[in-house]
Design a protein around this motif. Structure first.
Motif, PDB file in Angstrom:
ATOM      1  N   TYR A   8      31.905  33.092  74.157  1.00 49.44           N
ATOM      2  CA  TYR A   8      31.921  33.724  75.475  1.00 49.44           C
ATOM      3  C   TYR A   8      33.276  34.339  75.784  1.00 49.44           C
ATOM      4  O   TYR A   8      33.372  35.393  76.419  1.00 49.44           O
ATOM      5  N   SER A  32      24.250  43.352  81.209  1.00 48.78           N
ATOM      6  CA  SER A  32      23.622  42.189  81.823  1.00 48.78           C
ATOM      7  C   SER A  32      23.614  41.023  80.847  1.00 48.78           C
ATOM      8  O   SER A  32      23.943  41.180  79.664  1.00 48.78           O
ATOM      9  N   THR A  33      23.236  39.846  81.335  1.00 49.85           N
ATOM     10  CA  THR A  33      23.159  38.689  80.433  1.00 49.85           C
ATOM     11  C   THR A  33      22.180  38.953  79.298  1.00 49.85           C
ATOM     12  O   THR A  33      22.440  38.596  78.145  1.00 49.85           O
ATOM     13  N   THR A  37      23.058  39.034  75.283  1.00 47.42           N
ATOM     14  CA  THR A  37      22.379  38.221  74.257  1.00 47.42           C
ATOM     15  C   THR A  37      21.867  39.093  73.116  1.00 47.42           C
ATOM     16  O   THR A  37      21.922  38.699  71.947  1.00 47.42           O
ATOM     17  N   MET A  44      21.537  32.761  76.196  1.00 50.76           N
ATOM     18  CA  MET A  44      21.637  33.206  77.581  1.00 50.76           C
ATOM     19  C   MET A  44      22.739  32.468  78.334  1.00 50.76           C
ATOM     20  O   MET A  44      23.445  33.049  79.157  1.00 50.76           O
ATOM     21  N   ALA A  47      25.981  34.089  77.539  1.00 51.39           N
ATOM     22  CA  ALA A  47      26.090  35.361  78.243  1.00 51.39           C
ATOM     23  C   ALA A  47      26.453  35.147  79.712  1.00 51.39           C
ATOM     24  O   ALA A  47      27.266  35.893  80.282  1.00 51.39           O
ATOM     25  N   SER A  48      25.877  34.124  80.319  1.00 52.08           N
ATOM     26  CA  SER A  48      26.190  33.828  81.718  1.00 52.08           C
ATOM     27  C   SER A  48      27.661  33.445  81.889  1.00 52.08           C
ATOM     28  O   SER A  48      28.307  33.817  82.878  1.00 52.08           O
TER      29      SER A  48
END
Length: 306
Positions: A8, A32-33, A37, A44, A47-48
């Motif tokens: 991340y 976006s998340t 991904t 996910m 990604a967040s």
């Protein structure tokens, strides 16, 4: 960028660089998340964390109906190369936010000043201009996360409801930050304003009930310590689940045969009789003990609440 960076952090660094170079301008949408991904092949949750880290740095913001976009005035110069006008308080807050992200993802043991410096793109020694030690950093982290849960300005009217709400908010914090309970110590307490605020709130809830100051203080600190005590197991469980890929519930189901062998021979008759009707969970144990604690406190109250 170092090879020791978590996925991340590497992805966040790449997006951060695009923002700083002007490839992504204020108002532009960032991936976006789901896009993260797909492009980087990560989960996910990872990604967040990317977007959460960039948001904590003030580089992006969420816009309802649009998605996550570059903030209007992103910081220039990259991590560790902030404008000279930025004060020490803002620098320290940024360091604390990054440290919390690491601890949330990997535990407090993974947090070192060298690792933190690598995540921020600065030398470990430069961090000591803003925090004197890792110990001070942990204090600042604990205060910051306790500040996430705001106690309501208009609390519930009844003392018991007020204490139940305080306990629920504390448990939510420990759930969100599994490292936090292990960082606390009631014998050598962290003197953090946002933590003391929970004690103060509990003391106010018990005011006017016929309890002396000593009883009120013991009750407030006992409540705080009770919730923290239940939460101490959260980080070891998080670590075990992450390294083994087996959840706590899955682990317990796998132990059922061994447990049955221990108790079905008649050596523990009371345990064997009770376990079939019991459904234990961290939350059920927390609630049972909290109810018992507050029931006992209620017997000490001599002045009925208004």
């Amino acid at each position: 960028m170092t090879e020791t960076q978590a996925p991340y952090a590497r992805i966040a660094a790449e997006l951060r660089g695009r923002i700083e170079r002007g490839e992504l301008r204020p108002g532009d949408r960032v991936p976006s998340t789901r896009a993260i991904t797909q492009r980087w092949g990560v989960a996910m949750a990872t990604a967040s964390k990317v977007l959460a880290l960039l948001g904590q740095e003030g580089l992006v913001r969420a816009v309802p109906g649009v998605g996550t976009v570059v903030a209007s005035r992103p910081a220039a110069g990259g991590p560790g190369r902030r404008p000279a006008a930025e004060d020490d308080t803002a620098q320290r807050a940024r360091i604390v936010r990054a440290a919390v992200v690491i601890a949330d993802a990997e535990g407090l043991a993974a947090l070192t000043m060298r690792r933190l410096g690598a995540e921020l793109g600065v030398s470990a020694m430069s961090l000591y201009r803003h925090v004197s030690s890792k110990e001070q950093l942990v204090v600042l982290m604990a205060d910051a996360v306790f500040g996430e849960q705001t106690l309501p300005d208009r609390p519930p009217p009844h003392w018991r409801e007020r204490l139940e709400l305080s306990a629920a908010l504390q448990w939510r914090l420990y759930r969100a930050h599994p490292w936090l309970a292990g960082a606390m110590n009631l014998n050598r307490p962290l003197l953090i304003p946002n933590g003391i605020r929970h004690i103060d709130w509990a003391l106010a809830a018990l005011d006017g009930l016929g309890l002396d100051d000593d009883t009120r203080m013991h009750a407030a600190v006992t409540l705080f310590g009770y919730v923290r005590g239940h939460a101490v197991d959260l980080q070891p469980e998080t670590d075990a689940a992450r390294t083994s890929g087996v959840s706590g519930q899955e682990w317990m189901r796998a132990q059922e045969t061994r447990l049955a062998a221990l108790v079905d021979g008649g050596a523990f008759p009371a345990f064997a009789a009770a376990r079939t009707g019991a459904a234990l969970s961290p939350e059920s144990l927390l609630q049972h003990g909290l109810t018992t604690l507050l029931d006992g406190l209620a017997t000490r109250i001599t002045t009925p609440p208004n």
